[in-house]
Structures are given as structure tokens and as C-alpha cells.
Design an enzyme around this catalytic site. Structure first.
Site, short mmCIF file in Angstrom:
data_model
loop_
_atom_site.label_atom_id
_atom_site.label_comp_id
_atom_site.label_asym_id
_atom_site.label_seq_id
_atom_site.Cartn_x
_atom_site.Cartn_y
_atom_site.Cartn_z
N LYS A 1 43.39 -19.45 -23.98
CA LYS A 1 42.90 -18.44 -24.92
C LYS A 1 43.06 -17.05 -24.31
O LYS A 1 42.83 -16.86 -23.10
CB LYS A 1 41.42 -18.72 -25.21
CG LYS A 1 40.78 -17.86 -26.30
CD LYS A 1 39.31 -18.27 -26.50
CE LYS A 1 38.63 -17.49 -27.59
NZ LYS A 1 37.21 -17.89 -27.76
N SER B 1 36.07 -18.78 -32.68
CA SER B 1 37.11 -17.82 -32.38
C SER B 1 38.33 -18.40 -31.67
O SER B 1 39.40 -17.80 -31.73
CB SER B 1 36.52 -16.71 -31.52
OG SER B 1 36.14 -17.21 -30.25
N SER C 1 32.54 -21.40 -30.71
CA SER C 1 33.96 -20.98 -30.75
C SER C 1 34.95 -21.99 -30.20
O SER C 1 36.15 -21.79 -30.31
CB SER C 1 34.14 -19.65 -30.03
OG SER C 1 33.75 -18.59 -30.86
#
Lengths: 96, 486
Positions: free
Chosen positions: B74, B149, B173
Site C-alpha cells: 500500500k 482505504s 481499512s
């Protein structure tokens, strides 16, 4: 308890955000939506309940005092927005 | 193919790391124009990492099971020399001079990093629509969000662009996008995985964890990244006992006690979702678990508590983006305060501004007691409630999300509706518990996730229950059909 436009502008100042008029209106609306959700918290019975900042038992964590290699200056300055003679340039903060 | 199967074949030299890496890079090239899971792909670097692994193996070295296996990271975890943007304009040009601890640990395992995945700006959001760059698509339906997210990481694994990925989880997330994309996603216990080099959002809640296509692969990555790190003062000093070998050895869950907290089946959770999760619990009972209904009364305060604590911490953490030392600096600047205000106005998106504003407000004089302090007191109640339940149960099982993936744009203009999609995942972070989402079925072709919560530092039991579920149902094996012109 709804925030007025003036209060939204004050919070923006505290947050160091220069908002446009449109944003003040829209963000104000969204903030007030959320604040209405927060009211619910006043119903929780928190008598004699300590506030909790985090789940790790907080105590100071120390490391041994040993010297290490610093990051190379050039590598650090790669990310700086404005550089001269190995220093970061910023706007003047003291008049005179 | 699972990551561990890839690892076995790599170790036997049936395939090379370069071949494996090339195959994933090709798939990224084929599909990511549409899927948009990656912000940055580092093909050349990945291939040279892979080549180095192959060279060591052909020199007779015996390497670990993950050596040469690719992974996606990420884009809020620092990677030395590779842009780390947080999907924000303010960090668009930022190139970290160091690796996050988790990234170093992947390198220690000789894993191959394919690139950096898309997220909601600064990990604030539930759909990747808050990315300053683009919205990632859900591989099961390109018109829907992948969740967020960590939507880029979840979509990449679901679509087979990477066998594994790392995400971060502050209020759901990792678990929410895992559920929406039909993969496994684990948020470890707070303090188990180092946060050093993870761009801070809400420091008392943030935790890094893995995405994989099944439970054993999830465990394998957890073993690679978990354990004490002196660079993170909140990192636990408990010695870490790897879970992967224990999971392989012990599949039995006879006598495991499952609590079903009823509040997580209300709060706008779709009936079909509840039904699938309850059927999942029945499947576990059929292999020896015992389940009963229970209650977590504090759950109704989850949204309010979270949306005070997380933004309060964020408003403080994001104060560092002032246009001085790194990141964007506005060209329209006038004076040092003007420079900061203009930089932040130009550099942050609407959701980030909103959260900073909520945080500043909740922490400001006159409101601190009513909001921030009260939220922290309710946070104590969350811990008490969970502690009480975990005296009686080994795990709690709930839906991960109230509904399957929603359409792109459907909730974008209604921040409150968007936030309600996190009601089932928020409480876990408040108490620092481990939480895993695994696929438990489909509604109209869209995956549904089942969330398993465990005691602090008891990832093993959470993963054992999940593994038993997979073995009983075979659900981990389903993949979206993405080839061709979709």
C-alpha cells in the site's frame, strides 16, 4: 449544536487550511452531519471511567544512547521544495 | 496458485523468480489500465530483485518459502527510493530515504516488491474514491468500489495482479476491502506489527497487515512482518511465535467457543449478509465449534467514538504537512503562514480537510471535554465490553460490512453514509484486537465477508477458526473472471 459559518472559518484557521467560500459551506454541512452523530455520546454512562489514549500500557520507552549514521544530507534534501547551498529555503519570518 | 505453492515450486527450482515476477507484471500490464490498483509499478526493480533470488538459489543457497514471491505494498508505507504518495497531491513527489520496517522485513525474506497500491488519500475513506489520482475498481464488478482505504491492495490480490499485499487498518481499512473483493485480510493486534515508516493517520489505531487469497498465505505474511521493533515505541516486546507452522500442524477447532454479538447484525446490516455469516457460523459448529448469541452494548457508540478519536489524532499527525521540509509547497505562497495555509488547501482533498477540521474542533478549547475526553472514556468501555466477552468466548464472529460492494459514486457525496459502511469494523481498532475478514459467500455475484475477532495477541485462534471454515466450505478458492474485454 450546529456550527455557524464563522465557527467553521475559525476551525479552518486552527487547522491552517485556507478554504474557499464554497468549501466553507460544504465542509460546514458535512461537519454538522457528523456532529449530530456525536451527540449520542452524551448518553453513554462514563461515571468513574478513565479516558483511554491507547491500548498499549503507556510508559516511556528508552533506547540505548549510542551514536548512529545520520541520513545523508543530499538524500534528505531531495524532497525539500526549495534548496540553496544545502539548506531549505523558507519565507522570511522576521521583519527587518 | 497460493503464495506458498509458488514458494515450494521456487524452492524446488521448478520455476524461477524471474518467471513468476514477469507473469505478475504481465498481468498488471494487461489488466491494471482498467482496474487501477497500482499507483506505481516498479517492474525493473522487481525483476532485478527476482534475478538476485534466482542467482542465490542456483548457487546452492536454501532460502525461505517466501523468497522470490511477489507482493504489493500500500502506498502509505515508505519504500526507499520509490515514491510514497499516500494517494495525495501533497506527497505526490515524495521519495522516502528509508524503508518502513515492514518493507525491510519483506526484503529480509527476499520477497519481490511489485509496486505501490492505491488508497483513499492518507487512508481516510472506504472506497478509494478519495484517492487524489483515481478510483480503483472492484474486480468482481468494474462499476463498483473495491472498498477502502486499502482498496488497491485488495483489488490487486483478488484480480491476481499480486499473490499477496500489505494494507493498513485504522477503522477497517484492511478488512472492509478484503470483504468487498472476496479475499482474506488481517488486521493484527495493535503493537504486533511495527508502524515505523507507515505514514501516520491515527497512531493509536493504525496497524499494518496482510491480504492473501487464503488463510495460510495470510499467516505466512504475518510471520514475515510481526515482532518487536525498537523503532516503534508502541511495538510489543512479547516474543513472537510464528503462526504458519502451528496452523499447518493443528486444524482442529473442537470446543472453540464463538460469540455472536447481536449489535453487529443490526445497524443497517442487510439481512442476506447476516444470513450468510450465520450460515458460516453453522459450518464451524458442524466441525465442532460451539456458538451462542451475546451482546456488546458499546457498539452503538462506535461511529461517534471513532470519528472523534481518529480525526483528533489525524489533525495532529497531518500538521507536519506545512510545505517546509518535504512534500508540496504552494507557488501562490505569501509569508510563512500563508504558505502553509495555501499548501494545505492545494495539497489535501475534501475528505482529509474534513477530518482535520473535525479533529481540530474536537480538540479545541471548550469542546475537548465534551468530545475528545468523552470519546476516550467510551473507548475504555469498548475495552471492558470486549474483555468481558473474551472471558467467555475464544472468538467473536460478525459480518465485516453491512452490504456487498456499492457502486462508484453511490455514496461519494454523502460522507455519513460512507462512514456507516465501517460500523462493524471500527470497534476492533478501539480495543486493539486482531480482526480477520474471510469470504463467506456471494450476493448477486458480489463477495461477502465474515469478520472473526480474537483476543489481543491471539492471532493463532482467529486464523485457526478461519482455516477450519475454509476447509469445511472450500470458499477461498473462488476467483473473479477477469480475462478478455471486461
Amino acid at each position: 449544536m450546529a456550527l455557524t459559518t464563522e465557527e467553521v472559518k475559525k476551525v479552518a484557521l486552527l487547522s491552517r487550511l485556507e478554504l474557499s467560500e464554497g468549501e466553507v459551506e460544504k465542509l460546514g454541512r458535512h461537519l454538522n452531519d457528523l456532529l449530530s452523530q456525536f451527540e449520542k455520546l452524551q448518553l453513554a454512562d462514563v461515571t468513574d471511567v478513565d479516558p483511554l489514549a491507547g491500548v498499549v500500557a503507556s510508559s516511556n520507552v528508552f533506547r540505548d544512547d549510542v551514536s548512529g549514521e545520520p541520513f545523508p544530507r543530499e538524500e534528505m534534501l531531495v524532497n525539500a521544495p526549495e534548496v540553496r547551498d544545502g539548506c531549505i529555503i523558507v519565507p522570511r519570518i522576521i521583519e527587518g | 496458485m497460493t503464495a506458498r505453492e509458488l514458494g515450494v515450486r521456487l524452492n524446488r527450482k521448478e520455476i524461477s523468480a524471474v518467471e513468476v515476477t514477469s507473469a505478475f507484471l504481465n498481468r498488471i500490464q494487461q489488466l491494471d489500465d482498467k482496474l487501477k490498483a497500482f499507483v506505481t509499478v516498479i517492474g525493473n526493480e522487481a525483476l532485478s530483485q527476482a534475478k538476485a533470488v534466482d542467482d542465490r538459489r542456483s548457487n546452492g543457497e536454501t532460502l525461505g518459502l517466501l523468497a522470490g514471491v511477489p507482493i504489493a505494498v500500500k502506498d502509505n508505507m515508505c519504500t526507499r527510493g520509490v515514491p510514497t504518495t499516500c494517494s495525495s497531491r501533497i506527497l505526490e513527489q515524495f521519495i522516502p530515504p528509508y524503508d518502513a520496517t515492514v518493507v525491510s522485513r519483506l526484503r529480509d525474506q527476499n520477497m519481490v516488491i511489485l509496486g505501490k497500491t492505491n488508497l483513499d488519500e492518507f487512508a481516510m475513506g472506504s472506497s478509494t474514491e478519495n484517492s487524489a489520482f483515481f478510483t480503483t475498481r472492484n474486480p468482481w464488478d468494474m462499476d463498483r468500489v473495491p472498498g477502502g482505504s486499502s482498496g488497491g491492495s485488495a483489488a490487486a490480490v483478488a484480480a491476481g495482479l499480486a499473490p499477496l499485499a500489505l494494507g493498513s487498518d485504522t477503522g477497517g481499512s484492511i478488512r472492509q476491502p478484503a470483504a468487498l473483493c472476496g479475499v482474506a485480510g488481517l488486521k493484527p493486534t495493535y503493537g504486533l506489527v511495527s508502524r515505523y515508516g507507515l505514514v501516520a493517520f491515527a497512531s493509536s489505531l493504525d496497524q499494518i497487515g496482510p491480504f492473501a487469497i487464503d488463510v495460510l498465505d495470510t499467516a505466512l505474511v504475518l510471520d514475515a512482518i510481526a515482532g518487536h521493533d525498537p523503532m516503534d515505541a508502541t511495538s510489543s516486546e512479547q516474543s513472537y511465535n510464528p503462526v504458519f507452522p502451528q496452523l499447518q500442524a493443528q486444524g482442529e477447532i473442537k470446543g472453540i467457543r464463538i460469540g455472536i454479538p447481536k449489535e453487529f447484525y443490526a445497524q443497517g446490516v442487510e439481512a442476506e449478509v447476516s444470513d450468510l455469516v450465520r450460515r458460516g457460523i453453522e459450518a464451524l459448529c458442524s466441525v465442532g465449534a460451539e456458538a451462542e448469541d451475546c451482546s456488546l452494548p458499546t457498539a452503538e457508540y462506535g461511529l461517534a467514538t471513532y470519528y472523534i478519536i481518529a480525526p483528533a489524532e489525524a489533525s495532529s499527525n497531518l500538521a507536519r504537512y506545512d510545505g517546509v521540509k518535504y512534500g508540496l509547497r504552494s507557488k501562490a505562497a505569501n509569508g510563512h503562514i500563508g504558505m502553509t495555509e495555501k499548501t494545505r488547501e492545494e495539497g489535501f482533498g475534501a475528505e482529509v480537510k474534513q477530518r482535520i477540521m473535525i479533529g481540530s474542533y474536537a480538540l479545541s478549547a471548550g469542546y475537548y471535554d465534551a468530545y475528545y475526553k468523552r470519546a476516550q472514556q467510551v473507548r475504555s468501555l469498548f475495552c471492558r465490553d470486549f474483555d468481558r466477552l473474551f472471558q467467555k468466548y475464544d472468538v467473536l464472529i460478525t459480518p465485516t460490512t453491512p452490504s456487498p460492494a456499492f457502486r462508484i459514486g453511490e455514496k461519494a457525496d454523502d460522507p455519513l453514509q460512507m462512514k456507516l459502511s465501517d460500523v462493524c469494523t471500527l470497534p476492533c481498532n478501539m480495543a486493539g484486537l486482531p480482526g480477520l475478514s474471510i469470504p463467506c459467500g456471494f450476493i448477486d455475484g458480489l463477495p461477502v465477508g465474515m469478520q472473526i475477532l480474537g483476543k489481543r495477541f491471539d492471532e493463532l485462534t482467529v486464523l485457526r477458526v478461519a482455516r477450519a471454515y475454509e476447509l469445511a466450505t472450500g470458499l477461498a478458492a473462488k476467483r473473479p473472471l477477469l480475462d478478455g474485454g471486461r
